[in-house]
Design a protein around this motif. Structure first.
Motif, PDB file in Angstrom:
ATOM      1  N   LEU A  31      47.643  34.310  33.985  1.00 44.33           N
ATOM      2  CA  LEU A  31      48.656  34.717  35.080  1.00 44.33           C
ATOM      3  C   LEU A  31      48.434  35.941  35.628  1.00 44.33           C
ATOM      4  CD1 LEU A  31      51.991  33.482  32.903  1.00 44.33           C
ATOM      5  CD2 LEU A  31      50.656  32.179  34.829  1.00 44.33           C
ATOM      6  N   GLY A  32      48.405  35.569  36.968  1.00 48.85           N
ATOM      7  CA  GLY A  32      48.089  36.962  37.619  1.00 48.85           C
ATOM      8  C   GLY A  32      46.647  37.513  37.802  1.00 48.85           C
ATOM      9  N   GLY A  33      45.659  36.425  37.299  1.00 47.46           N
ATOM     10  CA  GLY A  33      44.524  36.979  37.081  1.00 47.46           C
ATOM     11  C   GLY A  33      43.668  37.240  38.380  1.00 47.46           C
ATOM     12  N   ARG A  34      42.561  37.980  38.266  1.00 45.99           N
ATOM     13  CA  ARG A  34      41.646  37.811  39.446  1.00 45.99           C
ATOM     14  C   ARG A  34      40.225  37.413  39.147  1.00 45.99           C
ATOM     15  NH1 ARG A  34      43.355  42.528  36.754  1.00 45.99           N
ATOM     16  NH2 ARG A  34      41.911  43.892  37.556  1.00 45.99           N
ATOM     17  N   ILE A  35      40.000  36.449  40.177  1.00 43.21           N
ATOM     18  CA  ILE A  35      38.685  35.748  40.088  1.00 43.21           C
ATOM     19  C   ILE A  35      37.812  36.495  41.158  1.00 43.21           C
ATOM     20  CG2 ILE A  35      37.185  33.659  40.118  1.00 43.21           C
ATOM     21  CD1 ILE A  35      39.866  32.163  39.287  1.00 43.21           C
ATOM     22  N   VAL A  36      36.745  37.115  41.106  1.00 39.33           N
ATOM     23  CA  VAL A  36      35.927  37.770  42.217  1.00 39.33           C
ATOM     24  C   VAL A  36      34.652  36.764  41.821  1.00 39.33           C
ATOM     25  CG1 VAL A  36      35.157  39.474  40.609  1.00 39.33           C
ATOM     26  CG2 VAL A  36      35.039  39.814  42.802  1.00 39.33           C
ATOM     27  N   THR A  37      34.346  36.580  43.447  1.00 38.37           N
ATOM     28  CA  THR A  37      33.050  35.666  43.506  1.00 38.37           C
ATOM     29  C   THR A  37      32.047  36.466  44.181  1.00 38.37           C
ATOM     30  OG1 THR A  37      32.115  33.642  44.302  1.00 38.37           O
ATOM     31  CG2 THR A  37      34.090  34.474  45.289  1.00 38.37           C
ATOM     32  N   VAL A  38      30.844  36.388  43.654  1.00 41.28           N
ATOM     33  CA  VAL A  38      29.839  37.126  44.521  1.00 41.28           C
ATOM     34  C   VAL A  38      28.682  36.295  44.707  1.00 41.28           C
ATOM     35  CG1 VAL A  38      30.314  39.244  43.064  1.00 41.28           C
ATOM     36  CG2 VAL A  38      28.704  37.781  42.461  1.00 41.28           C
ATOM     37  N   GLY A  39      28.664  34.881  44.373  1.00 40.39           N
ATOM     38  CA  GLY A  39      27.627  33.942  44.695  1.00 40.39           C
ATOM     39  C   GLY A  39      27.878  32.513  44.184  1.00 40.39           C
ATOM     40  N   ALA A  40      26.894  31.644  44.563  1.00 38.39           N
ATOM     41  CA  ALA A  40      27.353  30.425  44.322  1.00 38.39           C
ATOM     42  C   ALA A  40      25.930  29.461  43.756  1.00 38.39           C
ATOM     43  CB  ALA A  40      27.929  29.500  45.223  1.00 38.39           C
ATOM     44  N   THR A  41      25.354  30.078  42.702  1.00 31.65           N
ATOM     45  CA  THR A  41      23.940  29.602  42.425  1.00 31.65           C
ATOM     46  C   THR A  41      23.998  28.196  42.245  1.00 31.65           C
ATOM     47  OG1 THR A  41      23.548  31.670  41.136  1.00 31.65           O
ATOM     48  CG2 THR A  41      22.130  29.927  40.593  1.00 31.65           C
ATOM     49  N   THR A  42      24.943  27.297  41.661  1.00 36.55           N
ATOM     50  CA  THR A  42      24.914  25.886  41.697  1.00 36.55           C
ATOM     51  C   THR A  42      25.653  25.112  42.644  1.00 36.55           C
ATOM     52  OG1 THR A  42      26.956  25.997  40.140  1.00 36.55           O
ATOM     53  CG2 THR A  42      24.829  26.330  38.953  1.00 36.55           C
ATOM     54  N   GLY A  43      25.974  25.878  43.688  1.00 38.33           N
ATOM     55  CA  GLY A  43      26.724  25.207  44.741  1.00 38.33           C
ATOM     56  C   GLY A  43      27.876  25.741  45.332  1.00 38.33           C
ATOM     57  N   TRP A  44      28.182  25.701  46.636  1.00 25.94           N
ATOM     58  CA  TRP A  44      29.059  26.474  47.203  1.00 25.94           C
ATOM     59  C   TRP A  44      30.422  25.637  47.751  1.00 25.94           C
ATOM     60  CZ3 TRP A  44      30.133  23.710  51.774  1.00 25.94           C
ATOM     61  CH2 TRP A  44      29.344  22.947  52.119  1.00 25.94           C
ATOM     62  N   ASP A  45      30.408  24.274  47.043  1.00 26.23           N
ATOM     63  CA  ASP A  45      31.762  23.423  47.483  1.00 26.23           C
ATOM     64  C   ASP A  45      32.172  22.826  46.278  1.00 26.23           C
ATOM     65  OD1 ASP A  45      29.451  21.924  46.854  1.00 26.23           O
ATOM     66  OD2 ASP A  45      29.956  20.480  48.337  1.00 26.23           O
ATOM     67  N   PRO A  46      32.670  23.694  45.478  1.00 23.76           N
ATOM     68  CA  PRO A  46      33.502  23.163  44.378  1.00 23.76           C
ATOM     69  C   PRO A  46      34.793  22.694  44.668  1.00 23.76           C
ATOM     70  CG  PRO A  46      33.436  25.587  44.338  1.00 23.76           C
ATOM     71  CD  PRO A  46      32.656  25.098  45.594  1.00 23.76           C
ATOM     72  N   VAL A  47      35.496  21.930  43.642  1.00 19.95           N
ATOM     73  CA  VAL A  47      37.104  21.515  43.874  1.00 19.95           C
ATOM     74  C   VAL A  47      37.946  22.803  43.537  1.00 19.95           C
ATOM     75  CG1 VAL A  47      38.756  19.935  43.216  1.00 19.95           C
ATOM     76  CG2 VAL A  47      36.478  19.312  43.815  1.00 19.95           C
ATOM     77  N   THR A  48      38.969  23.129  44.453  1.00 22.36           N
ATOM     78  CA  THR A  48      39.830  24.188  43.981  1.00 22.36           C
ATOM     79  C   THR A  48      41.318  23.401  44.072  1.00 22.36           C
ATOM     80  OG1 THR A  48      38.442  25.870  45.121  1.00 22.36           O
ATOM     81  CG2 THR A  48      40.861  26.342  44.548  1.00 22.36           C
ATOM     82  N   ASP A  49      41.881  23.165  42.772  1.00 23.47           N
ATOM     83  CA  ASP A  49      43.181  22.904  42.645  1.00 23.47           C
ATOM     84  C   ASP A  49      44.013  24.059  42.899  1.00 23.47           C
ATOM     85  OD1 ASP A  49      45.686  22.048  41.791  1.00 23.47           O
ATOM     86  OD2 ASP A  49      44.955  20.870  39.861  1.00 23.47           O
ATOM     87  N   LEU A  50      44.789  23.933  44.108  1.00 20.31           N
ATOM     88  CA  LEU A  50      45.428  24.989  44.639  1.00 20.31           C
ATOM     89  C   LEU A  50      46.665  25.128  43.886  1.00 20.31           C
ATOM     90  CD1 LEU A  50      45.151  24.582  48.483  1.00 20.31           C
ATOM     91  CD2 LEU A  50      44.110  26.230  47.156  1.00 20.31           C
ATOM     92  N   ARG A  51      47.231  24.221  43.241  1.00 22.71           N
ATOM     93  CA  ARG A  51      48.499  24.272  42.118  1.00 22.71           C
ATOM     94  C   ARG A  51      48.296  25.597  41.258  1.00 22.71           C
ATOM     95  NH1 ARG A  51      48.817  18.213  40.188  1.00 22.71           N
ATOM     96  NH2 ARG A  51      46.534  18.472  40.058  1.00 22.71           N
TER      97      ARG A  51
END
Length: 342
Positions: free
Chosen positions: A257-277
């Motif tokens: 909860l309240g975590g941070r995801i920092v993304t610097v690349g997309a080696t296996t693909g740039w179009d993943p599913v994101t569940d906004l909930r």
């Protein structure tokens, strides 16, 4: 001079080692005789090409370079010919407010050596003098070339964007990659507990030697389930995400909860599913991060000199073996960096 070039985008067959005109420094530039140049996944992406990438063919690959200054252009007082240097791979315009504030990676004209402009997998490269930083004397040229892009990327992501704090837990994916090797060490330096993932037990043991506290083989174990077990179901405060599509949904679920995801690349693909909930209900922060500043690289190099960070060279190959080197990188057959020598 000899250089590893592409004359079109495509598969490994488009990479050639041959003769190209030797570059000469203009005003404010230096010519560097390359002693070592490390590979990155960026080399594979540039080789393949993507919409919006425009390069002049033949294009020289390679973002990570260490060498000796051979010649300086008009107006350059430092470095001097004969100086051993390591190159900061990002080039800003040097004039805009972002550059003047030392944030050249936010410059609208920002370019990366080997991506937008000629790289360093060659016998010589020309760059702005401000990009040539002193090579730490204790490092070999091969070790120095293993530092810039990945350590700078990981430092800016963890220290600058995610602002990792002492006592937090950081999940580092693909700990055997160049960015992963750097991120494990940087997270520990910042006082974090590190959970490292990799695709083999051998790589995980090497990650442990770099400071990783917990190890997860994502090929044999559900890393989300394991992360939650290791954190008493809380999840981690920070995820260093550079794998992309294969791990993205799991990274969101592994964050606290309240975590941070920092993304610097997309080696296996740039179009993943994101569940906004999961993003809004659990109040997650998703942070983008690209490269870093020359000042941050200078700080990283200081920590390397002090022995607090360590570049990891998997193997050194001759420039002529650049296709083999790319194949090893594509197959994830390395731990740390593959380095070429002219």
């Amino acid at each position: 001079m000899r250089a590893a070039t592409i004359r079109a985008h495509g598969g490994p067959e488009v990479v050639e080692v041959g003769e190209v005109p030797e570059p000469r420094p203009g005003p404010g530039q230096v010519a560097v005789d390359v002693r070592a140049a490390a590979l990155n996944h960026l080399d594979l992406w540039v080789r393949r090409g993507w919409p919006g990438l425009h390069v002049s063919f033949p294009h020289v690959l390679g973002s990570d370079v260490a060498g000796v200054v051979a010649e300086v252009g008009p107006g350059v007082d430092a470095p001097r010919p004969g100086d051993a240097v390591v190159l900061s791979p990002g080039i800003g315009c040097g004039r805009c407010p972002r550059c003047l504030a030392g944030e050249e990676n936010l410059c609208r004209r920002y370019t990366i050596i080997g991506e937008h402009v000629a790289g360093g997998q060659a016998e010589r490269i020309v760059v702005p003098a401000r990009n040539a930083l002193p090579k730490p004397p204790a490092l070999s040229f091969e070790e120095a070339a293993a530092v810039p892009l990945t350590f700078l990327t990981a430092w800016h992501a963890l220290a600058g964007r995610a602002r990792v704090r002492t006592g937090e837990t950081v999940l580092v994916h693909a700990a055997g990659s160049g960015v992963g090797v750097a991120a494990v060490q940087i997270a520990k330096l910042l006082g974090a507990r590190v959970i490292a993932t990799a695709g083999s037990d051998a790589k995980l043991e090497k990650a442990r030697a770099l400071g990783a506290d917990e190890l997860v083989n994502y090929e044999t174990t559900d890393f989300v389930h394991e992360v939650r077990r290791l954190t008493d179901r809380r999840g981690v405060e920070v995820v260093l995400e550079h794998v992309g599509k294969k791990t993205w949904e799991g990274s969101i679920l592994a964050a606290a909860l309240g975590g941070r995801i920092v993304t610097v690349g997309a080696t296996t693909g740039w179009d993943p599913v994101t569940d906004l909930r999961h993003v809004f209900y659990r109040q997650l922060s998703i942070l983008g991060s690209t490269m870093g500043s020359a000042a941050e690289l200078a700080l990283v190099l200081r920590f390397v000199v002090e022995g607090k960070l360590r570049p990891v060279v998997d193997r050194v190959l001759p420039l002529a073996a650049v296709r083999d080197a790319q194949a090893l990188l594509a197959d994830r057959a390395q731990f740390g960096k593959i380095v070429l020598t002219p």
